[in-house]
Design an enzyme around this catalytic site. Structure first.
Site, mmCIF file in Angstrom:
data_model
loop_
_atom_site.group_PDB
_atom_site.id
_atom_site.type_symbol
_atom_site.label_atom_id
_atom_site.label_comp_id
_atom_site.label_asym_id
_atom_site.label_seq_id
_atom_site.Cartn_x
_atom_site.Cartn_y
_atom_site.Cartn_z
ATOM 1 N N TYR A 55 0.851 -1.191 0.000
ATOM 2 C CA TYR A 55 0.000 0.000 0.000
ATOM 3 C C TYR A 55 0.884 1.236 0.000
ATOM 4 O O TYR A 55 1.765 1.374 0.855
ATOM 5 C CB TYR A 55 -0.901 0.022 1.238
ATOM 6 C CG TYR A 55 -1.686 1.307 1.382
ATOM 7 C CD1 TYR A 55 -2.670 1.638 0.459
ATOM 8 C CD2 TYR A 55 -1.428 2.200 2.418
ATOM 9 C CE1 TYR A 55 -3.379 2.830 0.571
ATOM 10 C CE2 TYR A 55 -2.141 3.381 2.533
ATOM 11 C CZ TYR A 55 -3.113 3.686 1.603
ATOM 12 O OH TYR A 55 -3.818 4.869 1.709
ATOM 13 N N ASP A 70 0.079 15.800 5.841
ATOM 14 C CA ASP A 70 -0.924 15.350 4.877
ATOM 15 C C ASP A 70 -2.165 16.243 4.963
ATOM 16 O O ASP A 70 -3.133 15.934 5.656
ATOM 17 C CB ASP A 70 -1.296 13.886 5.171
ATOM 18 C CG ASP A 70 -2.289 13.330 4.156
ATOM 19 O OD1 ASP A 70 -2.404 13.899 3.061
ATOM 20 O OD2 ASP A 70 -2.952 12.325 4.478
ATOM 21 N N ASP A 98 -3.001 5.450 -2.653
ATOM 22 C CA ASP A 98 -3.877 6.556 -2.301
ATOM 23 C C ASP A 98 -3.974 7.500 -3.497
ATOM 24 O O ASP A 98 -2.964 7.842 -4.110
ATOM 25 C CB ASP A 98 -3.278 7.282 -1.090
ATOM 26 C CG ASP A 98 -4.214 8.281 -0.445
ATOM 27 O OD1 ASP A 98 -5.248 8.618 -1.051
ATOM 28 O OD2 ASP A 98 -3.909 8.730 0.669
ATOM 29 N N ASP A 100 -6.254 10.262 -3.070
ATOM 30 C CA ASP A 100 -6.937 11.392 -2.452
ATOM 31 C C ASP A 100 -8.342 11.577 -3.034
ATOM 32 O O ASP A 100 -9.114 10.638 -3.076
ATOM 33 C CB ASP A 100 -6.094 12.656 -2.592
ATOM 34 C CG ASP A 100 -4.863 12.633 -1.681
ATOM 35 O OD1 ASP A 100 -4.821 11.808 -0.754
ATOM 36 O OD2 ASP A 100 -3.946 13.436 -1.903
ATOM 37 N N HIS A 125 -7.671 4.314 -4.206
ATOM 38 C CA HIS A 125 -8.912 4.703 -3.524
ATOM 39 C C HIS A 125 -9.167 6.195 -3.680
ATOM 40 O O HIS A 125 -8.255 7.020 -3.656
ATOM 41 C CB HIS A 125 -8.951 4.263 -2.060
ATOM 42 C CG HIS A 125 -7.869 4.775 -1.169
ATOM 43 N ND1 HIS A 125 -7.847 6.059 -0.671
ATOM 44 C CD2 HIS A 125 -6.789 4.159 -0.633
ATOM 45 C CE1 HIS A 125 -6.804 6.215 0.124
ATOM 46 N NE2 HIS A 125 -6.135 5.078 0.152
ATOM 47 N N GLU A 127 -11.783 9.392 -2.351
ATOM 48 C CA GLU A 127 -12.563 9.736 -1.166
ATOM 49 C C GLU A 127 -13.513 10.898 -1.431
ATOM 50 O O GLU A 127 -13.463 11.530 -2.503
ATOM 51 C CB GLU A 127 -11.618 10.062 -0.019
ATOM 52 C CG GLU A 127 -10.748 11.275 -0.270
ATOM 53 C CD GLU A 127 -9.533 11.327 0.636
ATOM 54 O OE1 GLU A 127 -9.420 12.303 1.398
ATOM 55 O OE2 GLU A 127 -8.704 10.390 0.580
ATOM 56 N N CYS A 135 -5.677 14.104 6.448
ATOM 57 C CA CYS A 135 -5.585 12.698 6.839
ATOM 58 C C CYS A 135 -6.900 12.234 7.453
ATOM 59 O O CYS A 135 -7.531 12.951 8.230
ATOM 60 C CB CYS A 135 -4.446 12.518 7.835
ATOM 61 S SG CYS A 135 -4.349 10.866 8.546
ATOM 62 N N ARG A 172 -13.877 5.202 -1.113
ATOM 63 C CA ARG A 172 -13.653 5.534 0.302
ATOM 64 C C ARG A 172 -14.591 6.672 0.709
ATOM 65 O O ARG A 172 -14.784 7.623 -0.054
ATOM 66 C CB ARG A 172 -12.202 5.971 0.499
ATOM 67 C CG ARG A 172 -11.943 6.702 1.819
ATOM 68 C CD ARG A 172 -10.480 7.056 1.982
ATOM 69 N NE ARG A 172 -10.291 8.100 2.984
ATOM 70 C CZ ARG A 172 -9.108 8.489 3.455
ATOM 71 N NH1 ARG A 172 -8.001 7.889 3.016
ATOM 72 N NH2 ARG A 172 -9.014 9.456 4.340
ATOM 73 N N GLU A 202 -13.824 4.936 6.231
ATOM 74 C CA GLU A 202 -12.699 5.456 7.009
ATOM 75 C C GLU A 202 -13.163 5.967 8.372
ATOM 76 O O GLU A 202 -14.228 6.576 8.508
ATOM 77 C CB GLU A 202 -12.023 6.595 6.240
ATOM 78 C CG GLU A 202 -10.888 7.294 6.975
ATOM 79 C CD GLU A 202 -9.668 6.411 7.209
ATOM 80 O OE1 GLU A 202 -9.830 5.316 7.786
ATOM 81 O OE2 GLU A 202 -8.556 6.835 6.830
ATOM 82 N N ASN A 225 -8.561 0.244 7.230
ATOM 83 C CA ASN A 225 -7.349 1.040 7.392
ATOM 84 C C ASN A 225 -6.938 0.979 8.854
ATOM 85 O O ASN A 225 -7.579 1.578 9.712
ATOM 86 C CB ASN A 225 -7.603 2.488 6.971
ATOM 87 C CG ASN A 225 -6.338 3.338 7.028
ATOM 88 O OD1 ASN A 225 -5.227 2.819 7.079
ATOM 89 N ND2 ASN A 225 -6.521 4.649 7.009
#
Length: 313
Positions: A55, A70, A98, A100, A125, A127, A135, A172, A202, A225
């Site tokens: 990952y 982040d 990731d 974002d 992923h 989101e 984050c 996500r 998440e 996660n």
């Protein structure tokens, strides 16, 4: 890299990384364990341990490449470049990266999908935070409306189809904190209905919520996660599998140990003028280089007729 074709064929390298990931996800009795890495060195260490999947953490990428927290600062180019480098180290091993928010509107989401596919990334992923995200285990996240989120997922699915390749799309949602469980899971269900392959809730805060989301979204695989010190309760791999999760990522797998060890070494050097804490645990520099492909690189050079390493190093 630098493997002989016979070795590659024997290890089923002809199966793409994304096909391998789909094969793993099709095994309902298996959970895919992914250590979080953020550069070539941490990726090589994880590969040498024999993991089936890696990952690429966005937080780690932002901190290692930019030296910043982040907070949605990393660009598509920052993330895709890092994900592509990590994916190139062993094309047999899938990398989940990731992505974002997709870095903008539908056109940018589509470009993100194309760029990650071209980089050899097996899964990403997306989101539902605003573009200037943070984050997932920080507080007061801002969430886009459901229509905007579903538009992102639809753009990803459409871009995948138009690119004539494949990538696993992980939907996500960070909406749990502000909108509640029902609204968050509703978003995931709608994302799955239009083509997302995996769901990712998440920041859930109880074991019961974790079990519930896996049951409600079955048979769609659900990702966990596992962030040490984060808001989600700790699951071992066995506990996550028993709860129904199909993928578990450890985003801080390398960040925590590196932060602790390097901080200790910096303190020792500053205070004592010596560096016994950083003696490589008795290892030689060559041992570290070996993890990073030293022997394979030498063999490749020699096989091609190169002379520089013919006597070793």
């Amino acid at each position: 890299m630098f493997q002989k074709r016979e070795e590659i064929d024997n290890n089923n390298i002809n199966m793409t990384a994304v096909a391998r990931l789909r094969e793993l996800l099709a095994q309902e009795d298996k959970i895919v364990v992914c250590p979080g890495v953020y550069d070539g060195f941490t990726a090589r260490i994880a590969l040498s341990a024999g993991f089936d999947c890696l990952y690429m953490t966005g937080a780690g990428t932002t901190m290692s490449k930019l030296g910043m927290a982040d907070l949605g600062i990393a660009t598509l180019n920052d993330m895709r470049e890092n994900a592509g480098m990590i994916s190139s180290l062993d094309r047999r091993i899938p990398v989940i990266a990731d992505a974002d928010t997709g870095f903008g509107g539908p056109l940018m989401v589509g470009r993100t999908i194309e760029q990650y596919m071209q980089a050899g990334v097996a899964a990403l992923h997306l989101e539902d935070q605003v573009v200037n995200k943070r984050c997932g285990h920080l507080s007061n996240k801002e969430i886009v409306d459901e229509e905007t989120y579903i538009t992102r997922i639809r753009a990803a699915v459409n871009a995948r189809a138009q690119t004539h390749g494949d990538i696993v799309i992980i939907a996500r949602t960070d909406a749990l904190q502000s909108l509640g469980y029902e609204a968050a899971v509703s978003r995931l269900k709608k994302a799955i209905a239009i083509g997302a392959d995996v769901a990712f809730l998440e920041g859930f805060t109880s074991v019961e919520e974790g079990r519930r989301v896996c049951a409600e979204l079955a048979p769609t695989p659900v990702l966990l996660n596992m962030v040490a010190g984060g808001v989600t309760p700790n699951f071992t791999v066995a506990e996550a599998k028993e709860a129904g999760f199909r993928i578990i990522i450890y985003a801080a797998f390398a960040l925590g140990p590196v932060f602790g060890a390097v901080s200790a070494a910096a303190k020792e050097l500053k205070e004592t003028g010596d560096l016994k804490a950083a003696d490589l645990d008795g290892k030689r520099p060559r041992d570290i280089f070996t993890v990073c492909g030293l022997n394979e690189a030498i063999a490749f050079d020699v096989a091609a007729g190169g002379k520089l390493y013919a006597k070793g190093v």
